[in-house]
Design a protein around this motif. Structure first.
Motif, PDB file in Angstrom:
ATOM      1  N   HIS A   1       1.133  -1.010   0.424  1.00  0.00           N
ATOM      2  CA  HIS A   1       0.436   0.095   0.305  1.00  0.00           C
ATOM      3  C   HIS A   1       0.784   1.021  -0.136  1.00  0.00           C
ATOM      4  O   HIS A   1       1.841   1.392  -1.012  1.00  0.00           O
ATOM      5  N   PHE A   2       1.033   1.698   1.137  1.00  0.00           N
ATOM      6  CA  PHE A   2       2.019   2.979   1.055  1.00  0.00           C
ATOM      7  C   PHE A   2       2.940   3.001   1.954  1.00  0.00           C
ATOM      8  O   PHE A   2       3.603   1.910   3.173  1.00  0.00           O
ATOM      9  N   GLY A   3       3.616   3.404   2.161  1.00  0.00           N
ATOM     10  CA  GLY A   3       4.993   3.525   2.735  1.00  0.00           C
ATOM     11  C   GLY A   3       5.173   3.963   3.752  1.00  0.00           C
ATOM     12  O   GLY A   3       5.493   3.369   5.083  1.00  0.00           O
ATOM     13  N   ILE A   4       4.401   5.506   4.272  1.00  0.00           N
ATOM     14  CA  ILE A   4       4.020   5.649   6.059  1.00  0.00           C
ATOM     15  C   ILE A   4       2.325   6.334   5.737  1.00  0.00           C
ATOM     16  O   ILE A   4       2.165   7.276   4.556  1.00  0.00           O
ATOM     17  N   ALA A   5       1.994   5.827   6.515  1.00  0.00           N
ATOM     18  CA  ALA A   5       0.289   6.203   6.511  1.00  0.00           C
ATOM     19  C   ALA A   5      -0.076   6.412   7.479  1.00  0.00           C
ATOM     20  O   ALA A   5      -0.010   6.068   8.691  1.00  0.00           O
ATOM     21  N   VAL A   6      -0.902   7.649   7.769  1.00  0.00           N
ATOM     22  CA  VAL A   6      -1.470   8.885   9.252  1.00  0.00           C
ATOM     23  C   VAL A   6      -3.144   8.767   8.827  1.00  0.00           C
ATOM     24  O   VAL A   6      -3.013   8.957   7.999  1.00  0.00           O
ATOM     25  N   ARG A   7      -3.311   8.485  10.314  1.00  0.00           N
ATOM     26  CA  ARG A   7      -5.526   8.511  10.364  1.00  0.00           C
ATOM     27  C   ARG A   7      -5.305   8.517  11.547  1.00  0.00           C
ATOM     28  O   ARG A   7      -4.569   8.642  12.658  1.00  0.00           O
ATOM     29  N   ASP A   8      -6.691   9.367  12.079  1.00  0.00           N
ATOM     30  CA  ASP A   8      -7.229   9.874  13.225  1.00  0.00           C
ATOM     31  C   ASP A   8      -7.433  10.841  14.144  1.00  0.00           C
ATOM     32  O   ASP A   8      -5.800  11.283  13.590  1.00  0.00           O
ATOM     33  N   PRO A   9      -8.268  11.473  14.284  1.00  0.00           N
ATOM     34  CA  PRO A   9      -8.156  12.588  15.077  1.00  0.00           C
ATOM     35  C   PRO A   9      -7.010  12.391  16.215  1.00  0.00           C
ATOM     36  O   PRO A   9      -6.653  11.189  16.955  1.00  0.00           O
ATOM     37  N   GLY A  10      -5.738  13.066  16.820  1.00  0.00           N
ATOM     38  CA  GLY A  10      -5.019  13.343  17.554  1.00  0.00           C
ATOM     39  C   GLY A  10      -3.769  13.033  16.926  1.00  0.00           C
ATOM     40  O   GLY A  10      -2.741  12.706  17.979  1.00  0.00           O
ATOM     41  N   SER A  11      -3.521  11.560  15.462  1.00  0.00           N
ATOM     42  CA  SER A  11      -2.518  11.435  15.043  1.00  0.00           C
ATOM     43  C   SER A  11      -1.728  12.485  14.707  1.00  0.00           C
ATOM     44  O   SER A  11      -2.654  12.983  13.748  1.00  0.00           O
ATOM     45  N   GLN A  12      -0.439  12.642  15.465  1.00  0.00           N
ATOM     46  CA  GLN A  12       0.624  13.780  14.904  1.00  0.00           C
ATOM     47  C   GLN A  12       1.748  13.255  14.992  1.00  0.00           C
ATOM     48  O   GLN A  12       2.301  13.817  15.705  1.00  0.00           O
ATOM     49  N   PRO A  13       2.229  12.865  13.977  1.00  0.00           N
ATOM     50  CA  PRO A  13       4.082  12.458  14.004  1.00  0.00           C
ATOM     51  C   PRO A  13       4.461  12.775  13.753  1.00  0.00           C
ATOM     52  O   PRO A  13       4.256  14.478  12.569  1.00  0.00           O
ATOM     53  N   GLU A  14       6.222  13.360  14.313  1.00  0.00           N
ATOM     54  CA  GLU A  14       6.880  14.128  13.037  1.00  0.00           C
ATOM     55  C   GLU A  14       6.941  13.242  11.903  1.00  0.00           C
ATOM     56  O   GLU A  14       8.057  12.182  12.930  1.00  0.00           O
ATOM     57  N   LEU A  15       7.087  13.523  10.437  1.00  0.00           N
ATOM     58  CA  LEU A  15       7.596  12.593   9.728  1.00  0.00           C
ATOM     59  C   LEU A  15       8.883  13.742   9.127  1.00  0.00           C
ATOM     60  O   LEU A  15       8.478  14.477   7.988  1.00  0.00           O
ATOM     61  N   VAL A  16      10.143  13.306   9.146  1.00  0.00           N
ATOM     62  CA  VAL A  16      11.350  14.019   9.013  1.00  0.00           C
ATOM     63  C   VAL A  16      12.311  13.172   7.713  1.00  0.00           C
ATOM     64  O   VAL A  16      12.642  11.731   8.162  1.00  0.00           O
ATOM     65  N   ARG A  17      12.551  12.912   7.097  1.00  0.00           N
ATOM     66  CA  ARG A  17      14.468  12.749   6.123  1.00  0.00           C
ATOM     67  C   ARG A  17      13.512  11.014   5.738  1.00  0.00           C
ATOM     68  O   ARG A  17      14.934  10.487   5.837  1.00  0.00           O
ATOM     69  N   ASN A  18      12.401  10.134   5.944  1.00  0.00           N
ATOM     70  CA  ASN A  18      11.938   9.527   5.403  1.00  0.00           C
ATOM     71  C   ASN A  18      12.223   9.733   3.933  1.00  0.00           C
ATOM     72  O   ASN A  18      11.942  10.100   2.996  1.00  0.00           O
ATOM     73  N   GLU A  19      12.384   8.163   3.663  1.00  0.00           N
ATOM     74  CA  GLU A  19      12.342   7.999   2.154  1.00  0.00           C
ATOM     75  C   GLU A  19      11.298   6.376   2.166  1.00  0.00           C
ATOM     76  O   GLU A  19      11.113   5.968   2.246  1.00  0.00           O
ATOM     77  N   CYS A  20      10.378   7.140   0.798  1.00  0.00           N
ATOM     78  CA  CYS A  20       9.380   6.206   0.658  1.00  0.00           C
ATOM     79  C   CYS A  20       9.119   5.945  -1.169  1.00  0.00           C
ATOM     80  O   CYS A  20       9.337   7.300  -1.497  1.00  0.00           O
ATOM     81  N   ASP A  21       9.858   4.261  -1.362  1.00  0.00           N
ATOM     82  CA  ASP A  21       9.542   4.270  -2.888  1.00  0.00           C
ATOM     83  C   ASP A  21       9.295   3.210  -3.231  1.00  0.00           C
ATOM     84  O   ASP A  21       9.772   2.125  -1.896  1.00  0.00           O
ATOM     85  N   ALA A  22       8.931   2.895  -4.392  1.00  0.00           N
ATOM     86  CA  ALA A  22       8.453   1.565  -4.221  1.00  0.00           C
ATOM     87  C   ALA A  22       7.796   1.003  -3.869  1.00  0.00           C
ATOM     88  O   ALA A  22       7.533  -0.167  -4.109  1.00  0.00           O
ATOM     89  N   ASN A  23       6.983   1.902  -3.803  1.00  0.00           N
ATOM     90  CA  ASN A  23       5.501   2.022  -2.697  1.00  0.00           C
ATOM     91  C   ASN A  23       4.385   1.195  -3.526  1.00  0.00           C
ATOM     92  O   ASN A  23       4.447   2.242  -4.934  1.00  0.00           O
ATOM     93  N   MET A  24       3.766   0.585  -3.382  1.00  0.00           N
ATOM     94  CA  MET A  24       3.080  -0.279  -4.578  1.00  0.00           C
ATOM     95  C   MET A  24       1.412   0.855  -4.677  1.00  0.00           C
ATOM     96  O   MET A  24       0.792   1.207  -5.779  1.00  0.00           O
ATOM     97  N   LEU A  25       1.251   1.951  -3.534  1.00  0.00           N
ATOM     98  CA  LEU A  25       0.837   2.678  -4.014  1.00  0.00           C
ATOM     99  C   LEU A  25       1.115   4.381  -3.794  1.00  0.00           C
ATOM    100  O   LEU A  25       2.098   4.357  -4.986  1.00  0.00           O
ATOM    101  N   SER A  26       0.771   4.982  -2.699  1.00  0.00           N
ATOM    102  CA  SER A  26       1.277   6.486  -2.722  1.00  0.00           C
ATOM    103  C   SER A  26       3.256   6.289  -1.874  1.00  0.00           C
ATOM    104  O   SER A  26       2.789   6.148  -1.287  1.00  0.00           O
ATOM    105  N   GLY A  27       3.702   7.163  -1.521  1.00  0.00           N
ATOM    106  CA  GLY A  27       4.354   7.359  -1.054  1.00  0.00           C
ATOM    107  C   GLY A  27       4.367   7.408   0.576  1.00  0.00           C
ATOM    108  O   GLY A  27       4.715   6.437   1.479  1.00  0.00           O
ATOM    109  N   ILE A  28       2.743   8.373   1.451  1.00  0.00           N
ATOM    110  CA  ILE A  28       2.876   8.733   2.106  1.00  0.00           C
ATOM    111  C   ILE A  28       1.358   9.066   2.296  1.00  0.00           C
ATOM    112  O   ILE A  28       0.744   9.528   1.021  1.00  0.00           O
TER     113      ILE A  28
END
Length: 263
Positions: free
Chosen positions: A172-199
């Motif tokens: 699916h995705f490299g990184i996925a974020v869901r739901d109210p209150g979910s609030q990660p710091e996404l910094v300097r990650n590389e998302c590649d060759a995933n079958m949907l989107s990167g994030i």
């Protein structure tokens, strides 16, 4: 592995050695964990270990010889499950789930420890799931690959730091974020060759997005729903992140982000 190569324990406690080939050592990480005091360190020598590591309401320091040298796998549930872990570090090993039920390789619930220089792969769900309103874990410098859903999935109000990871070849995705209150710091990650989107940001999920490199995914670099809350705002995302070389474009906003997988 000589004694001199075993890392020092910064907590000052003992170091318990795991080595399935040495009868003087513990045969599995979970066996050493049963004897470990909170200030102790567990060191895992090179090898392949069938194990299920469950840690709850205690700090842990679990150090492997390297993610290319230590593999922990489980057929019945995820090989690593952390619940309300208040501190510590897990480093230097690969976690694989090789069963057929709905499990991830690494589960982090309401914990504050660090996962670094590991690999999470082959999960039927996402490779690493990070969840719970008290979750402030740090997930850094890991490889998360070839999982049947997304690489790293942050949900249920978690606010971890996700930095410097490579998430690739997930279904699916490299990184996925869901739901109210979910609030990660996404910094300097590389998302590649995933079958949907990167994030993916969806269902009111929020995130700080800085210096991420999403390229060569099958869809977009970044996919969001209208209710998502990225920081910086959408107009600045391309300036603050690298979202090039994705066939559908750098990012898009859609109210049906999971339509391609029938959800």
């Amino acid at each position: 592995m000589s004694e001199e190569q075993i890392p020092a324990n910064p907590q000052g406690g003992n170091t318990l050695i795991v080595d399935a080939q040495d009868p003087a050592c513990y045969p599995r990480p979970s066996a050493a964990l049963k004897d470990a005091a909170e200030s102790d360190q567990i060191y895992i020598r090179p090898g392949v270990y069938e194990d299920k590591i469950f840690v709850t309401e205690r700090p842990i320091r679990l150090i492997g010889a390297g993610r290319d040298q230590v593999q922990v796998f489980s057929r019945r549930g995820g090989p690593l499950y952390l619940q309300r872990v208040p501190g510590g570090c897990i480093a230097g090993m690969t976690f694989r789930y090789i069963g057929s039920d709905q499990h991830s390789a690494i589960n982090i619930l309401d914990s504050i420890c660090t996962i670094t220089q590991c690999r999470a792969m082959d999960g039927i769900l996402s490779g690493v799931v990070v969840y719970g309103p008290e979750c402030r874990a740090t997930v850094t410098d890991n490889e998360v690959c070839r999982n049947r859903e997304s690489g790293i999935f942050v949900f249920a109000g978690a606010q971890p730091r996700i930095a410097g990871n490579r998430c690739f070849e997930n279904h699916h995705f490299g990184i996925a974020v869901r739901d109210p209150g979910s609030q990660p710091e996404l910094v300097r990650n590389e998302c590649d060759a995933n079958m949907l989107s990167g994030i993916l940001l969806f269902h009111h999920g929020a995130a700080l997005l800085l210096e991420n490199d999403c390229h060569d995914n099958q869809h977009w670099g970044l996919l969001m729903t209208p209710d998502a809350r990225p920081n910086p705002p959408p107009s600045e995302l391309v300036m603050m992140n690298r979202l090039h070389a994705n066939p559908r474009g750098p990012y898009t906003v859609s109210d049906q982000p999971l339509a391609d997988i029938g959800r």
